[in-house]
Motif scaffolding. Structure first.
Motif, short mmCIF file in Angstrom:
data_model
loop_
_atom_site.label_atom_id
_atom_site.label_comp_id
_atom_site.label_asym_id
_atom_site.label_seq_id
_atom_site.Cartn_x
_atom_site.Cartn_y
_atom_site.Cartn_z
N ASP A 93 -4.96 -6.01 -7.37
CA ASP A 93 -5.09 -4.69 -7.98
C ASP A 93 -5.75 -3.70 -7.04
O ASP A 93 -5.71 -2.49 -7.28
CB ASP A 93 -5.92 -4.80 -9.26
CG ASP A 93 -5.34 -5.80 -10.24
OD1 ASP A 93 -4.26 -5.51 -10.78
OD2 ASP A 93 -5.94 -6.89 -10.42
N ALA A 94 -6.40 -4.20 -6.01
CA ALA A 94 -7.08 -3.33 -5.05
C ALA A 94 -7.29 -4.07 -3.74
O ALA A 94 -7.30 -5.31 -3.71
CB ALA A 94 -8.44 -2.88 -5.61
N ILE A 95 -7.44 -3.31 -2.69
CA ILE A 95 -7.80 -3.86 -1.39
C ILE A 95 -8.99 -3.07 -0.88
O ILE A 95 -9.06 -1.86 -1.09
CB ILE A 95 -6.61 -3.78 -0.41
CG1 ILE A 95 -6.96 -4.42 0.93
CG2 ILE A 95 -6.11 -2.35 -0.23
CD1 ILE A 95 -5.76 -4.56 1.86
N PHE A 96 -9.95 -3.76 -0.29
CA PHE A 96 -11.00 -3.01 0.41
C PHE A 96 -11.22 -3.60 1.79
O PHE A 96 -11.24 -4.80 1.98
CB PHE A 96 -12.27 -2.87 -0.44
CG PHE A 96 -13.35 -3.90 -0.29
CD1 PHE A 96 -14.25 -3.85 0.77
CD2 PHE A 96 -13.51 -4.89 -1.25
CE1 PHE A 96 -15.27 -4.79 0.87
CE2 PHE A 96 -14.53 -5.82 -1.15
CZ PHE A 96 -15.42 -5.77 -0.07
N ILE A 97 -11.30 -2.69 2.75
CA ILE A 97 -11.40 -3.08 4.15
C ILE A 97 -12.86 -2.96 4.57
O ILE A 97 -13.47 -1.90 4.48
CB ILE A 97 -10.48 -2.22 5.02
CG1 ILE A 97 -9.04 -2.36 4.51
CG2 ILE A 97 -10.56 -2.65 6.48
CD1 ILE A 97 -8.11 -1.29 4.97
N ILE A 119 1.99 -2.17 -0.10
CA ILE A 119 2.40 -2.80 -1.36
C ILE A 119 1.37 -2.56 -2.45
O ILE A 119 1.72 -2.21 -3.59
CB ILE A 119 2.64 -4.31 -1.15
CG1 ILE A 119 3.89 -4.53 -0.28
CG2 ILE A 119 2.81 -5.03 -2.49
CD1 ILE A 119 4.07 -5.95 0.20
N VAL A 120 0.10 -2.73 -2.11
CA VAL A 120 -0.97 -2.47 -3.09
C VAL A 120 -0.89 -1.03 -3.58
O VAL A 120 -0.96 -0.75 -4.79
CB VAL A 120 -2.36 -2.77 -2.50
CG1 VAL A 120 -3.47 -2.31 -3.44
CG2 VAL A 120 -2.51 -4.26 -2.21
N TYR A 121 -0.73 -0.11 -2.65
CA TYR A 121 -0.68 1.31 -3.00
C TYR A 121 0.54 1.64 -3.85
O TYR A 121 0.44 2.32 -4.88
CB TYR A 121 -0.67 2.15 -1.73
CG TYR A 121 -0.70 3.64 -1.97
CD1 TYR A 121 -1.90 4.30 -2.21
CD2 TYR A 121 0.48 4.39 -1.96
CE1 TYR A 121 -1.93 5.66 -2.44
CE2 TYR A 121 0.46 5.76 -2.19
CZ TYR A 121 -0.75 6.38 -2.43
OH TYR A 121 -0.77 7.75 -2.67
N GLU A 122 1.71 1.15 -3.44
CA GLU A 122 2.96 1.49 -4.12
C GLU A 122 3.08 0.86 -5.51
O GLU A 122 3.84 1.34 -6.34
CB GLU A 122 4.14 1.10 -3.24
CG GLU A 122 4.30 2.02 -2.05
CD GLU A 122 5.24 1.47 -0.98
OE1 GLU A 122 5.85 0.41 -1.23
OE2 GLU A 122 5.35 2.10 0.08
N GLY A 147 1.42 9.71 6.22
CA GLY A 147 0.25 8.87 6.37
C GLY A 147 -0.48 8.72 5.05
O GLY A 147 -0.56 9.68 4.27
N ILE A 148 -1.03 7.56 4.79
CA ILE A 148 -1.67 7.30 3.51
C ILE A 148 -2.91 8.18 3.28
O ILE A 148 -3.28 8.46 2.14
CB ILE A 148 -2.01 5.80 3.36
CG1 ILE A 148 -2.27 5.43 1.90
CG2 ILE A 148 -3.19 5.41 4.24
CD1 ILE A 148 -2.34 3.94 1.64
N ILE A 201 -7.38 6.23 -3.60
CA ILE A 201 -7.97 6.11 -2.27
C ILE A 201 -9.48 6.37 -2.32
O ILE A 201 -9.92 7.45 -2.72
CB ILE A 201 -7.34 7.10 -1.27
CG1 ILE A 201 -5.82 6.92 -1.19
CG2 ILE A 201 -7.98 6.94 0.11
CD1 ILE A 201 -5.37 5.65 -0.53
N LEU A 202 -10.26 5.37 -1.91
CA LEU A 202 -11.72 5.47 -1.88
C LEU A 202 -12.24 5.11 -0.50
O LEU A 202 -11.85 4.10 0.07
CB LEU A 202 -12.33 4.51 -2.91
CG LEU A 202 -13.86 4.34 -2.91
CD1 LEU A 202 -14.54 5.64 -3.36
CD2 LEU A 202 -14.27 3.17 -3.81
#
Length: 234
Positions: A93-97, A119-122, A147-148, A201-202
């Motif tokens: 449901d989310a990704i954090f880098i 994929i996560v975003y779309e 660009g995202i 986007i955070l």
């Protein structure tokens, strides 16, 4: 509960300058603690998989005076990561880098990571990053070629906070590259600083902002879950 993918650098070594870097402990563990408080589950990934290299400075007395993050690291919580190429992005449901200078080297241009981010975003998930973690977002393009981060409000580790010891060792300036494509702010008047560039986007500024970053991400995920439940019962 939401599933979140935390992405860590495998590390970078410059033997000529005796320079070792990787992911930053507080920037993984502080958000993970906040996410787990809300009942969310965090999985770990890195480009090569296995045990990624932590930046040794992040476990030092200077940056971890109470030894809180060192203790978590020594528990082996971050010893096993999935290779990014093996990640099933649709599960999250989310990704954090996670930040740390390592992200500037092996995450910034990782095409497998960019694919996972897309994929996560779309699929409506949240894409987030803290400190130097936005490095790969700078170069991530959506299917439409945009660009995202293009035109969004963002933050990340500012030039003025970079230690002199890394002068000439980093592949690029995070702040400079973000300014080229987005509305960058360092939140210089704020002790902790995070920015929602959009609903998906955070970004967070620095290690000190990691707990706030984690709380913001956790709250948003909980809120989205509650909305889904309301729809289900309507």
């Amino acid at each position: 509960m939401a599933k979140v993918l935390a992405v860590l650098s495998n590390g970078h070594v410059n033997e000529e300058h005796n320079y070792v870097t990787g992911w930053w402990a507080e920037e993984l563990f502080a958000p993970v603690l906040e996410l787990e408080k809300e009942g969310h589950i965090v999985g770990l990934a890195s480009p090569k998989g296995g045990k990624p290299v932590v930046d040794p400075l992040s476990l030092s007395k200077e940056y971890d005076p109470d030894g809180k993050y060192k203790e978590l690291y020594e528990r082996g919580i971050a010893d096993k990561t999935t290779p990014i190429v093996d990640v099933k992005a649709s599960d999250y449901d989310a990704i954090f880098i996670v930040g740390g200078h390592g992200a500037m080297f092996d995450l910034a241009h990782d095409e497998d990571l960019q694919a996972v981010i897309n994929i996560v975003y779309e699929t409506g998930g949240i894409v987030s990053a803290v400190c130097h973690g936005p490095a790969p977002l700078i170069y991530t393009k959506l299917k439409n070629g945009k660009g995202i981060l293009d035109g969004l409000k963002v933050t990340g580790y500012p030039n003025k906070m970079e230690p002199k010891e890394v002068d000439g060792l980093l592949p690029f300036s995070l702040e400079d590259e973000m300014r080229k494509i987005a509305d960058y702010s360092d939140g210089s008047d704020e002790k902790e600083y995070v920015v929602w560039g959009s609903e998906q986007i955070l970004t967070g500024r620095d290690p000190q902002s990691s707990p706030l970053f984690g709380r913001e991400l956790a709250k948003k995920l909980t809120s989205l879950e509650e909305k889904e439940e309301e729809k289900f019962f309507d």
